[in-house]
Design a protein around this motif. Sequence first.
Motif, PDB file in Angstrom:
ATOM      1  N   ILE A   1       3.321  79.559  42.906  1.00 31.53           N
ATOM      2  CA  ILE A   1       4.452  78.954  42.198  1.00 31.53           C
ATOM      3  C   ILE A   1       4.551  79.448  40.762  1.00 31.53           C
ATOM      4  O   ILE A   1       5.640  79.746  40.265  1.00 31.53           O
ATOM      5  CB  ILE A   1       4.343  77.412  42.226  1.00 31.53           C
ATOM      6  CG1 ILE A   1       4.502  76.887  43.649  1.00 31.53           C
ATOM      7  CG2 ILE A   1       5.377  76.777  41.300  1.00 31.53           C
ATOM      8  CD1 ILE A   1       5.855  77.108  44.248  1.00 31.53           C
ATOM      9  N   GLN A   2       3.430  79.538  40.078  1.00 28.48           N
ATOM     10  CA  GLN A   2       3.473  79.931  38.668  1.00 28.48           C
ATOM     11  C   GLN A   2       4.003  81.345  38.494  1.00 28.48           C
ATOM     12  O   GLN A   2       4.779  81.624  37.572  1.00 28.48           O
ATOM     13  CB  GLN A   2       2.082  79.818  38.033  1.00 28.48           C
ATOM     14  CG  GLN A   2       2.074  80.002  36.514  1.00 28.48           C
ATOM     15  CD  GLN A   2       2.965  79.000  35.800  1.00 28.48           C
ATOM     16  OE1 GLN A   2       2.922  77.811  36.092  1.00 28.48           O
ATOM     17  NE2 GLN A   2       3.774  79.479  34.860  1.00 28.48           N
ATOM     18  N   SER A   3       3.620  82.264  39.385  1.00 26.54           N
ATOM     19  CA  SER A   3       4.116  83.635  39.263  1.00 26.54           C
ATOM     20  C   SER A   3       5.613  83.684  39.546  1.00 26.54           C
ATOM     21  O   SER A   3       6.348  84.459  38.911  1.00 26.54           O
ATOM     22  CB  SER A   3       3.350  84.565  40.207  1.00 26.54           C
ATOM     23  OG  SER A   3       3.553  84.179  41.564  1.00 26.54           O
ATOM     24  N   ILE A   4       6.087  82.842  40.481  1.00 28.09           N
ATOM     25  CA  ILE A   4       7.531  82.787  40.745  1.00 28.09           C
ATOM     26  C   ILE A   4       8.263  82.209  39.548  1.00 28.09           C
ATOM     27  O   ILE A   4       9.330  82.691  39.151  1.00 28.09           O
ATOM     28  CB  ILE A   4       7.808  81.947  42.014  1.00 28.09           C
ATOM     29  CG1 ILE A   4       7.239  82.666  43.241  1.00 28.09           C
ATOM     30  CG2 ILE A   4       9.303  81.694  42.197  1.00 28.09           C
ATOM     31  CD1 ILE A   4       7.320  81.863  44.523  1.00 28.09           C
ATOM     32  N   TYR A   5       7.688  81.179  38.938  1.00 28.61           N
ATOM     33  CA  TYR A   5       8.289  80.587  37.742  1.00 28.61           C
ATOM     34  C   TYR A   5       8.449  81.644  36.650  1.00 28.61           C
ATOM     35  O   TYR A   5       9.505  81.758  36.018  1.00 28.61           O
ATOM     36  CB  TYR A   5       7.416  79.429  37.246  1.00 28.61           C
ATOM     37  CG  TYR A   5       7.831  78.886  35.898  1.00 28.61           C
ATOM     38  CD1 TYR A   5       8.825  77.920  35.800  1.00 28.61           C
ATOM     39  CD2 TYR A   5       7.237  79.336  34.725  1.00 28.61           C
ATOM     40  CE1 TYR A   5       9.221  77.426  34.568  1.00 28.61           C
ATOM     41  CE2 TYR A   5       7.618  78.857  33.486  1.00 28.61           C
ATOM     42  CZ  TYR A   5       8.611  77.891  33.411  1.00 28.61           C
ATOM     43  OH  TYR A   5       8.993  77.414  32.179  1.00 28.61           O
ATOM     44  N   ASP A   6       7.392  82.414  36.430  1.00 26.44           N
ATOM     45  CA  ASP A   6       7.452  83.451  35.387  1.00 26.44           C
ATOM     46  C   ASP A   6       8.522  84.487  35.707  1.00 26.44           C
ATOM     47  O   ASP A   6       9.264  84.932  34.813  1.00 26.44           O
ATOM     48  CB  ASP A   6       6.090  84.133  35.261  1.00 26.44           C
ATOM     49  CG  ASP A   6       5.010  83.189  34.732  1.00 26.44           C
ATOM     50  OD1 ASP A   6       5.376  82.173  34.098  1.00 26.44           O
ATOM     51  OD2 ASP A   6       3.821  83.463  34.970  1.00 26.44           O
ATOM     52  N   ALA A   7       8.632  84.868  36.988  1.00 31.68           N
ATOM     53  CA  ALA A   7       9.629  85.868  37.385  1.00 31.68           C
ATOM     54  C   ALA A   7      11.053  85.344  37.174  1.00 31.68           C
ATOM     55  O   ALA A   7      11.941  86.067  36.706  1.00 31.68           O
ATOM     56  CB  ALA A   7       9.421  86.265  38.842  1.00 31.68           C
ATOM     57  N   VAL A  39      12.074  75.865  43.640  1.00 29.50           N
ATOM     58  CA  VAL A  39      10.925  76.417  44.357  1.00 29.50           C
ATOM     59  C   VAL A  39       9.839  75.364  44.396  1.00 29.50           C
ATOM     60  O   VAL A  39       9.564  74.699  43.405  1.00 29.50           O
ATOM     61  CB  VAL A  39      10.402  77.713  43.693  1.00 29.50           C
ATOM     62  CG1 VAL A  39       9.887  77.464  42.277  1.00 29.50           C
ATOM     63  CG2 VAL A  39       9.307  78.333  44.549  1.00 29.50           C
ATOM     64  N   GLU A  40       9.279  75.176  45.570  1.00 27.82           N
ATOM     65  CA  GLU A  40       8.131  74.312  45.770  1.00 27.82           C
ATOM     66  C   GLU A  40       7.265  74.960  46.847  1.00 27.82           C
ATOM     67  O   GLU A  40       7.713  75.880  47.544  1.00 27.82           O
ATOM     68  CB  GLU A  40       8.560  72.902  46.148  1.00 27.82           C
ATOM     69  CG  GLU A  40       9.510  72.810  47.325  1.00 27.82           C
ATOM     70  CD  GLU A  40      10.045  71.396  47.508  1.00 27.82           C
ATOM     71  OE1 GLU A  40       9.351  70.446  47.081  1.00 27.82           O
ATOM     72  OE2 GLU A  40      11.136  71.232  48.084  1.00 27.82           O
ATOM     73  N   GLY A  80       6.524  71.990  42.055  1.00 34.63           N
ATOM     74  CA  GLY A  80       7.439  73.111  41.865  1.00 34.63           C
ATOM     75  C   GLY A  80       8.375  72.910  40.689  1.00 34.63           C
ATOM     76  O   GLY A  80       8.135  72.087  39.802  1.00 34.63           O
ATOM     77  N   TYR A  81       9.469  73.688  40.712  1.00 35.07           N
ATOM     78  CA  TYR A  81      10.426  73.680  39.604  1.00 35.07           C
ATOM     79  C   TYR A  81      11.848  73.729  40.134  1.00 35.07           C
ATOM     80  O   TYR A  81      12.103  74.191  41.254  1.00 35.07           O
ATOM     81  CB  TYR A  81      10.196  74.896  38.699  1.00 35.07           C
ATOM     82  CG  TYR A  81       8.844  74.931  38.033  1.00 35.07           C
ATOM     83  CD1 TYR A  81       8.615  74.250  36.841  1.00 35.07           C
ATOM     84  CD2 TYR A  81       7.784  75.641  38.599  1.00 35.07           C
ATOM     85  CE1 TYR A  81       7.374  74.267  36.228  1.00 35.07           C
ATOM     86  CE2 TYR A  81       6.532  75.663  37.995  1.00 35.07           C
ATOM     87  CZ  TYR A  81       6.336  74.980  36.809  1.00 35.07           C
ATOM     88  OH  TYR A  81       5.104  74.992  36.213  1.00 35.07           O
ATOM     89  N   VAL A  82      12.769  73.221  39.301  1.00 35.33           N
ATOM     90  CA  VAL A  82      14.194  73.281  39.597  1.00 35.33           C
ATOM     91  C   VAL A  82      14.902  73.833  38.368  1.00 35.33           C
ATOM     92  O   VAL A  82      14.678  73.365  37.250  1.00 35.33           O
ATOM     93  CB  VAL A  82      14.765  71.882  39.937  1.00 35.33           C
ATOM     94  CG1 VAL A  82      16.278  71.963  40.143  1.00 35.33           C
ATOM     95  CG2 VAL A  82      14.091  71.318  41.177  1.00 35.33           C
TER      96      VAL A  82
END
Length: 371
Positions: free
Chosen positions: A254-260, A108-109, A329-331
Amino acid sequence: SNQFDAARFRTLLQQNGLAEATFMATEKQNRMRRTLTDVAAAGAPLPRTLTEAMMRYRDETRDARYFSFTVSETDVTAPTDADLKKQYDAVPAAYTAPEYRSVAVIKVEPADVANKLEVSEDEIAAAYEDRKADYFTPEKRTVLQLSFPDLAKAEAAKKRLDGGEDFMKLAGEAGAKESDITFADKSKTDFLDPKIADAAFALAEGGVSAPVQGDLTTAIVKTVKITPEVQKPLAEVRDDLVKRLQLERAKDEIQSIYDAVEDARAQQTKFEDIASKAGIPFTLVPAVSAAGLDRDGKDVLLPAKAELLKAAFASDVGVENDALTHGDGYVWFEVREVIPSALKPLEEVKAQVTRDFVAGELRALARSDWR
């Protein structure tokens, strides 16, 4: 990054037809040579024998004669099955597939979620007012500038110009070419001397200034071209503004998606389901080598590729891995399968074995022809 990947190193050597021992010996020799030449270049005192040898090497010239010849694949007898088997058995490493891994990837980015975010017309209008300068192009001018050592010479030149003398003729008398005195398409802030800038931007197109005593020089300027300033209207830049606002807002999402995603992983949810629910990209790579290639030798596209491959080949099936940062983002990844390195069957690599055999025969033929 001060991290050495031995597998990647050996793969690159193999791709370039080099043995590790040969590469190391050549590199050692090159570094030793550079050490000696760097010392000489720095002006350190050197033995006379060495300096004379270096001078001969640097200054010597030679008159050479040479000829060339070629050999063709038509000169090589078609290989038999026995020839191919011998070639195959002689260099098994050349026909051995590297270890592959099947990897599942979620990433996600901001760009992945930006176009899903709503931006109101009021927000767009307010952003335009705040960022008008981003869509503003200042007035630009092409200016000719003649510089003089003092005001008296500048005033004498101005009289000649007022009498119809050509600007470039005066420049030529000063030993200057047109390119030397031309400042093309410059904004006012591009000029180092603000007094000369003020004079150039006060003229009409084609106008010539009176002598200007600037902070750096005394000059006469002529404005030969004016490109008016441009302020792009909201209607013209609306789409760009919307994309910028969406991307900025997406960074906060992005941070809320990371937490989810992390919560779902803690509940052992499948990667495919996590990605589907979060509305972010999921990729399953059936097989990728540590060099980033698939079974056909084609490049595999992966986010944060170098870091992802390094981490994937340091992990294993069933291991939960930490997310990798990727820009804003994150992978996330998990190894689904490890496919061990193995010698490919002769039938599978027969074309490559044939090429290698023919290449070897051509080299031998070329050497024998030379002798």
